[in-house]
Design a protein around this motif. Sequence first.
Motif, PDB file in Angstrom:
ATOM      1  N   ARG A 143       0.830  -1.204   0.000  1.00 56.77           N
ATOM      2  CA  ARG A 143       0.000   0.000   0.000  1.00 56.77           C
ATOM      3  C   ARG A 143       0.868   1.259   0.000  1.00 56.77           C
ATOM      4  O   ARG A 143       0.570   2.236  -0.700  1.00 56.77           O
ATOM      5  CB  ARG A 143      -0.923  -0.012   1.219  1.00 56.77           C
ATOM      6  N   LEU A 144       1.944   1.236   0.793  1.00 56.41           N
ATOM      7  CA  LEU A 144       2.846   2.386   0.840  1.00 56.41           C
ATOM      8  C   LEU A 144       3.522   2.612  -0.501  1.00 56.41           C
ATOM      9  O   LEU A 144       3.618   3.751  -0.982  1.00 56.41           O
ATOM     10  CB  LEU A 144       3.890   2.173   1.938  1.00 56.41           C
ATOM     11  N   GLN A 145       3.987   1.533  -1.136  1.00 56.46           N
ATOM     12  CA  GLN A 145       4.643   1.674  -2.432  1.00 56.46           C
ATOM     13  C   GLN A 145       3.685   2.214  -3.487  1.00 56.46           C
ATOM     14  O   GLN A 145       4.045   3.067  -4.303  1.00 56.46           O
ATOM     15  CB  GLN A 145       5.212   0.326  -2.870  1.00 56.46           C
ATOM     16  N   ALA A 146       2.420   1.714  -3.482  1.00 61.58           N
ATOM     17  CA  ALA A 146       1.442   2.189  -4.450  1.00 61.58           C
ATOM     18  C   ALA A 146       1.114   3.659  -4.222  1.00 61.58           C
ATOM     19  O   ALA A 146       0.988   4.437  -5.181  1.00 61.58           O
ATOM     20  CB  ALA A 146       0.179   1.336  -4.367  1.00 61.58           C
ATOM     21  N   ALA A 147       0.973   4.060  -2.946  1.00 62.85           N
ATOM     22  CA  ALA A 147       0.677   5.453  -2.637  1.00 62.85           C
ATOM     23  C   ALA A 147       1.840   6.360  -3.034  1.00 62.85           C
ATOM     24  O   ALA A 147       1.639   7.475  -3.535  1.00 62.85           O
ATOM     25  CB  ALA A 147       0.368   5.605  -1.142  1.00 62.85           C
ATOM     26  N   THR A 148       3.055   5.884  -2.823  1.00 62.85           N
ATOM     27  CA  THR A 148       4.226   6.668  -3.206  1.00 62.85           C
ATOM     28  C   THR A 148       4.285   6.860  -4.712  1.00 62.85           C
ATOM     29  O   THR A 148       4.580   7.957  -5.208  1.00 62.85           O
ATOM     30  CB  THR A 148       5.507   5.967  -2.716  1.00 62.85           C
ATOM     31  N   GLU A 149       4.000   5.806  -5.454  1.00 62.30           N
ATOM     32  CA  GLU A 149       4.007   5.905  -6.913  1.00 62.30           C
ATOM     33  C   GLU A 149       2.908   6.845  -7.406  1.00 62.30           C
ATOM     34  O   GLU A 149       3.120   7.640  -8.322  1.00 62.30           O
ATOM     35  CB  GLU A 149       3.831   4.515  -7.535  1.00 62.30           C
ATOM     36  N   ALA A 151       1.643   9.370  -5.735  1.00 63.82           N
ATOM     37  CA  ALA A 151       2.074  10.728  -5.399  1.00 63.82           C
ATOM     38  C   ALA A 151       3.137  11.219  -6.371  1.00 63.82           C
ATOM     39  O   ALA A 151       3.159  12.394  -6.765  1.00 63.82           O
ATOM     40  CB  ALA A 151       2.607  10.769  -3.964  1.00 63.82           C
ATOM     41  N   ARG A 152       4.027  10.313  -6.817  1.00 64.18           N
ATOM     42  CA  ARG A 152       5.062  10.689  -7.776  1.00 64.18           C
ATOM     43  C   ARG A 152       4.438  11.085  -9.114  1.00 64.18           C
ATOM     44  O   ARG A 152       4.832  12.071  -9.731  1.00 64.18           O
ATOM     45  CB  ARG A 152       6.041   9.528  -7.947  1.00 64.18           C
ATOM     46  N   GLY A 155       2.813  14.417  -8.760  1.00 64.78           N
ATOM     47  CA  GLY A 155       3.823  15.472  -8.781  1.00 64.78           C
ATOM     48  C   GLY A 155       4.300  15.788 -10.192  1.00 64.78           C
ATOM     49  O   GLY A 155       4.576  16.938 -10.527  1.00 64.78           O
ATOM     50  N   LYS A 156       4.398  14.763 -11.033  1.00 67.38           N
ATOM     51  CA  LYS A 156       4.786  15.004 -12.423  1.00 67.38           C
ATOM     52  C   LYS A 156       3.755  15.878 -13.135  1.00 67.38           C
ATOM     53  O   LYS A 156       4.105  16.733 -13.956  1.00 67.38           O
ATOM     54  CB  LYS A 156       4.946  13.673 -13.153  1.00 67.38           C
ATOM     55  N   GLY A 157       2.473  15.655 -12.822  1.00 69.55           N
ATOM     56  CA  GLY A 157       1.440  16.489 -13.418  1.00 69.55           C
ATOM     57  C   GLY A 157       1.538  17.933 -12.957  1.00 69.55           C
ATOM     58  O   GLY A 157       1.330  18.864 -13.746  1.00 69.55           O
ATOM     59  N   GLN A 158       1.853  18.129 -11.694  1.00 65.10           N
ATOM     60  CA  GLN A 158       2.004  19.497 -11.179  1.00 65.10           C
ATOM     61  C   GLN A 158       3.215  20.205 -11.763  1.00 65.10           C
ATOM     62  O   GLN A 158       3.257  21.433 -11.840  1.00 65.10           O
ATOM     63  CB  GLN A 158       2.119  19.470  -9.653  1.00 65.10           C
ATOM     64  N   ALA A 159       4.214  19.441 -12.202  1.00 66.74           N
ATOM     65  CA  ALA A 159       5.429  20.049 -12.755  1.00 66.74           C
ATOM     66  C   ALA A 159       5.140  20.836 -14.018  1.00 66.74           C
ATOM     67  O   ALA A 159       5.872  21.773 -14.353  1.00 66.74           O
ATOM     68  CB  ALA A 159       6.465  18.959 -13.037  1.00 66.74           C
ATOM     69  N   ALA A 160       4.048  20.495 -14.739  1.00 63.24           N
ATOM     70  CA  ALA A 160       3.709  21.210 -15.958  1.00 63.24           C
ATOM     71  C   ALA A 160       3.326  22.658 -15.669  1.00 63.24           C
ATOM     72  O   ALA A 160       3.390  23.516 -16.559  1.00 63.24           O
ATOM     73  CB  ALA A 160       2.575  20.494 -16.688  1.00 63.24           C
TER      74      ALA A 160
END
Length: 232
Positions: A143-149, A151-152, A155-160
């Motif tokens: 669950r932690l790994q999926a949530a981290t992915e 969130a990543r 974050g890529k979407g916000q970088a635009a």
Amino acid sequence: MREDLHFSDNYRDLSQQYGTGAGFQFEFYCECCRDTWRSPFEPYRSGQASGWMREIGSFASNLLGGLGSGLDNAVEGLAKAGWGNARDEAFKRAIEAAQAHFHRCAKCHDYACDRCWNADSGLCQRCAPDLAAEVQAARLDGRLQAATESAREFGKGQAAQVDVRGERQLVCPACGHETRGGRFCPACGQALAAPARCGGCRAPLPAGSRFCPECGAPAGRAGAVPPPAPSS
């Protein structure tokens, strides 16, 4: 001490040879979680007598001269002579009592307490982890790994939305405070313009330049580029 005694490296000797508190006590610890268990205290009578006689001898020396000191030394010598055998016997009794609180793993040969012992397999929890606990831990880790992915990717979407082309002043020219890329200084409110650019090729001009390092045009033709307008 005999070499065939168990618990040879996971105990601490708390015994005291001399004084009114003389006695034997040993502290054993679980080699998995490091929790401890202490054996019952066994008084060492000869050592206690030595402590009492030392106090009496100190008083008697003032009255009888060297006689009090001689009695003290005699009792202390008796306590020292019988210490080794008495300690070994007390240690063996402590080991017998400790075996009711610890289990020896058949695989790694470490001693584990009841909480770190897997009774079904006869092994410690490190060699035979509890299946239900491992499944639950793996579920939470997934669950932690999926949530981290997720969130990543978010974050890529916000970088635009981040301006990565515009030049920003990182230090306020008025007060020297860090600006962290803002349009105004957070310390003094100074408006922060982007670095000056060449009026010909629009290349950034280093501070104090007289000519453009890219096209050679005089720096007098350069102008400061205003800060970017806020995005709607």
